[in-house]
Design an enzyme around this catalytic site. Structure first.
Site, PDB file in Angstrom:
ATOM      1  N   THR A 186       0.865  -1.181   0.000  1.00 10.48           N
ATOM      2  CA  THR A 186       0.000   0.000   0.000  1.00 10.48           C
ATOM      3  C   THR A 186       0.901   1.230   0.000  1.00 10.48           C
ATOM      4  OG1 THR A 186      -0.003   0.067   2.398  1.00 10.48           O
ATOM      5  CG2 THR A 186      -1.771  -1.171   1.353  1.00 10.48           C
ATOM      6  N   GLU A 330      -5.582  -3.489  -1.495  1.00 11.34           N
ATOM      7  CA  GLU A 330      -6.037  -4.659  -0.735  1.00 11.34           C
ATOM      8  C   GLU A 330      -7.090  -5.460  -1.496  1.00 11.34           C
ATOM      9  OE1 GLU A 330      -5.578  -1.624   0.317  1.00 11.34           O
ATOM     10  OE2 GLU A 330      -4.884  -1.527   2.377  1.00 11.34           O
ATOM     11  N   LYS A 430     -15.575  16.966  10.814  1.00  7.25           N
ATOM     12  CA  LYS A 430     -16.643  16.899  11.816  1.00  7.25           C
ATOM     13  C   LYS A 430     -16.867  18.294  12.394  1.00  7.25           C
ATOM     14  CE  LYS A 430     -15.650  12.111  12.710  1.00  7.25           C
ATOM     15  NZ  LYS A 430     -14.259  11.706  12.615  1.00  7.25           N
ATOM     16  N   TRP A 435     -21.263  15.914   9.804  1.00  2.00           N
ATOM     17  CA  TRP A 435     -20.160  15.563   8.909  1.00  2.00           C
ATOM     18  C   TRP A 435     -20.224  16.381   7.630  1.00  2.00           C
ATOM     19  CZ3 TRP A 435     -19.484   9.491   8.791  1.00  2.00           C
ATOM     20  CH2 TRP A 435     -19.091   9.062  10.078  1.00  2.00           C
TER      21      TRP A 435
HETATM   22  P1  AMP Z   1      -4.677   2.466  -3.186  1.00  2.00           P
HETATM   23  O1  AMP Z   1      -4.609   1.255  -2.395  1.00  2.00           O
HETATM   24  O2  AMP Z   1      -3.412   3.254  -3.213  1.00  2.00           O
HETATM   25  O3  AMP Z   1      -5.199   2.199  -4.562  1.00  2.00           O
HETATM   26  O4  AMP Z   1      -5.733   3.438  -2.489  1.00  2.00           O
HETATM   27  C1  AMP Z   1      -7.055   3.035  -2.263  1.00  2.00           C
HETATM   28  C2  AMP Z   1      -7.874   4.204  -1.798  1.00  2.00           C
HETATM   29  O5  AMP Z   1      -7.990   5.199  -2.823  1.00  2.00           O
HETATM   30  C3  AMP Z   1      -9.318   3.858  -1.475  1.00  2.00           C
HETATM   31  O6  AMP Z   1      -9.462   3.297  -0.203  1.00  2.00           O
HETATM   32  C4  AMP Z   1     -10.005   5.200  -1.612  1.00  2.00           C
HETATM   33  O7  AMP Z   1      -9.874   5.987  -0.439  1.00  2.00           O
HETATM   34  C5  AMP Z   1      -9.242   5.869  -2.718  1.00  2.00           C
HETATM   35  N1  AMP Z   1      -9.991   5.742  -3.984  1.00  2.00           N
HETATM   36  C6  AMP Z   1      -9.768   4.880  -4.980  1.00  2.00           C
HETATM   37  N2  AMP Z   1     -10.646   5.064  -5.986  1.00  2.00           N
HETATM   38  C7  AMP Z   1     -11.471   6.068  -5.603  1.00  2.00           C
HETATM   39  C8  AMP Z   1     -12.607   6.728  -6.187  1.00  2.00           C
HETATM   40  N3  AMP Z   1     -13.062   6.410  -7.380  1.00  2.00           N
HETATM   41  N4  AMP Z   1     -13.198   7.690  -5.461  1.00  2.00           N
HETATM   42  C9  AMP Z   1     -12.746   8.054  -4.243  1.00  2.00           C
HETATM   43  N5  AMP Z   1     -11.687   7.483  -3.648  1.00  2.00           N
HETATM   44  C10 AMP Z   1     -11.050   6.501  -4.318  1.00  2.00           C
END
Ligand code: AMP
Length: 536
Positions: A186, A330, A430, A435
């Site tokens: 990650t 993940e 918040k 929210w």
């Molecule tokens: P990563 O593991 O680096 O791909 O990050 C995943 C995170 O990116 C997710 O848990 C979201 O918070 C954010 N994310 C991915 N796609 C979107 C989307 N279409 N809209 C909003 N947040 C997103």
């Protein structure tokens, strides 16, 4: 009662064999300074066999990790097949992470062999003293001989020379489908990055799902521009889905800036594409300014961060549909993808949601007390997911207690199954017990004609606990005043959600994979580095 069905393992090897025979003529195009190089899937498979032979010669055995430090290109695709099919584990390193995090992930994963693009060798060499376990470096493509000569420690090989003498077939082992095939970390915005280990089975099932019409809608008639990096969640699985479907792959290598990317689109003529919003922002601005030819593209999947509505509208003008998707490292990464259903009256409203879950991904919304919330289109909670391509825990950590992945994303789900994310749990603002969605504020602000980008974070407030601070990048400096942006929001939102704290910034800080880095923004605010004006 047992079934009488054959128990064939769902392995990457099956994908390789299918793609290189049934779709032997499909091609991978890799961008060059001028034009591109190309190879058929049959050639990719032959090189994957050669690479596996060479890796075996270097002592790589079952379960060993082979890392890559590469752009999206043909040789990276070859490694994507060679390594898992020989029973080892491919670990693409995120080249954009800070050096100490790259070294941390390589050491944590136990990488002993690393394939590095020649164009990335100079920045990579600084890491070598911090990678004591690495025995072999394989350099792909031309590299500065002085840089190569200066390397001490691991043995250095040239990719083409190393695989040249190897046989073009390999006696691939039959691996257990639950065995590790690949791993990604990650992006680690807080603490150390965490490893996610994908199995052959999870990659196989995910590849089939990605191809579905309501997902990426890929077939042998398509050519997909994979801008999303292979070092970020396996390029959303596209290298594997390509061999399932026969769709061609257009790989931009290091040519990701708007001008060379537009040149590659014009030359390779992909009809579909995948990438994060920042890339699509840059490309469309360049095309609008120069008239660059994007006419081959019909649609592009955009995910990784929320897609601003204004960006969709910009692409609509070019006849290119942006398709919104959500996922996580993940989750391999497919979580949801938004295509409006038949008969939808407000198609635009559907397109702006993060979309629907494919079969196999099961969602659950929970409230602050852990209670399960209904999918009624207004109950907002944290999203949990489970399914066969979702991790059960992080590498070398305890599995999740109840079998569900807590995504850390907050949102709602409509009765017809569409997910709308309002925030990351840690980014929700918040204010006085209510929210405020930072994402909604950003999306609205980016719809203002003078605004290029916007990022909103919660900052401490004596009276309300927290209030939004809006940081804005203008297309042209001085073209608009904060009060006008406030009025613009007030016309679209309840008044209490409209920020009174504002700052113009030159750029919005971004993470290694192009997401708004709110941690950095909050730190800059706390350190007094932002020139904040309070309006009204
Ligand atoms: P990563 O593991 O680096 O791909 O990050 C995943 C995170 O990116 C997710 O848990 C979201 O918070 C954010 N994310 C991915 N796609 C979107 C989307 N279409 N809209 C909003 N947040 C997103």
């Amino acid at each position: 009662m047992h079934s009488t069905m054959q128990d064939v393992p769902l392995s990457v090897r099956r994908l390789l064999e299918h793609g290189s025979t049934v779709h032997s003529g499909s091609r991978v195009l890799t961008a060059m300074p001028e034009g591109y190089t190309e190879a058929s899937f049959a050639e990719v498979a032959a090189n994957a066999a050669r690479l596996a032979g060479a890796l075996r010669g270097l002592g790589v055995g079952e379960g060993d990790r082979v890392a890559t430090f590469m752009w999206n290109n043909q040789q990276h695709l070859e490694a994507y097949y060679a390594v898992p099919c020989m029973g080892a584990v491919i670990h693409p390193l995120n080249i954009r992470l800070p050096g100490e995090q790259i070294a941390y992930t390589a050491n944590h994963a136990g990488d002993q062999v690393i394939i590095v693009d020649g164009s990335l060798l100079a920045p990579f060499t600084g890491l070598i003293p911090h990678l004591p376990q690495v025995r072999h470096l394989i350099v792909n493509g031309p590299a500065d001989p002085a840089v190569v000569a200066g390397i001490t420690g691991p043995e250095v090989h040239d990719y083409a020379a190393l695989i040249a003498g190897q046989p073009d077939s390999y006696d691939w082992p039959d691996v257990d489908e639950r065995q590790a095939a690949a791993m990604c970390y990650t992006s680690g915005t807080t603490g150390h990055p965490k490893g996610v280990v994908y199995s052959h089975r999870s990659i196989y099932l995910h590849s089939l799902a990605i191809a579905l019409p309501d997902v990426f809608d890929l077939s042998a008639a398509d050519c997909v521009l994979a801008v999303v990096p292979q070092f970020h969640v396996l390029a959303w699985g596209l290298p594997y889905t390509a061999f399932v479907t026969g769709c061609w792959l257009a790989m931009p290598d290091r040519f990701l800036a708007p001008e060379p990317l537009a040149g590659f689109v014009a030359a390779a003529r992909p009809n579909k594409a995948a990438g994060v919003p920042t890339v699509w922002q840059g490309l469309i601005r360049y095309a609008d300014a120069t008239g660059a030819d994007l006419s081959s593209l019909t649609e592009a999947v955009v995910g990784g961060s929320a897609c601003p509505p204004s960006l969709m509208a910009d692409y609509d003008r070019h006849g290119i549909t942006l398709v919104h998707a959500w996922g996580m490292t993940e989750m391999s990464p497919l979580g949801t993808l938004s295509r409006p259903p038949a008969g939808a009256r407000d198609r635009e409203a559907y397109r702006l949601t993060q979309g629907r879950f494919p079969a196999s991904v099961e969602p659950r919304l929970i409230g602050p007390d852990g209670s399960v919330l209904p999918h009624d289109g207004h109950s907002v909670g944290e999203l949990l997911v489970r399914g066969p391509w979702i991790t059960a825990g992080y590498y070398q950590e305890e599995p999740f207690a109840d079998g569900w992945l807590r995504t850390g994303d907050v949102g709602l789900i409509s009765p017809d199954g569409y997910l709308t994310l309002t925030d990351r749990a840690k980014d929700v603002i918040k204010s006085g017990g209510e929210w405020i969605s930072s994402v909604e504020l950003e999306n609205l602000l980016m719809g203002h004609p003078a605004v290029l980008e916007a990022a909103v974070v919660g900052v401490p407030d004596e009276r309300w606990g927290e209030r939004p601070l809006a940081t804005v990048v203008l297309k042209e400096k001085g073209s608009v005043a904060f009060a006008e942006l406030q009025d613009y929001l007030a016309a679209r939102l309840p008044k209490w959600q409209v920020p009174e704290r504002w700052a113009f910034v030159d750029e919005v800080p971004k993470t290694s994979v192009g997401k708004i880095d709110k941690k950095v923004l909050r730190a800059r605010h706390a350190a007094g580095e932002l020139d904040v004006t309070t309006v009204g």
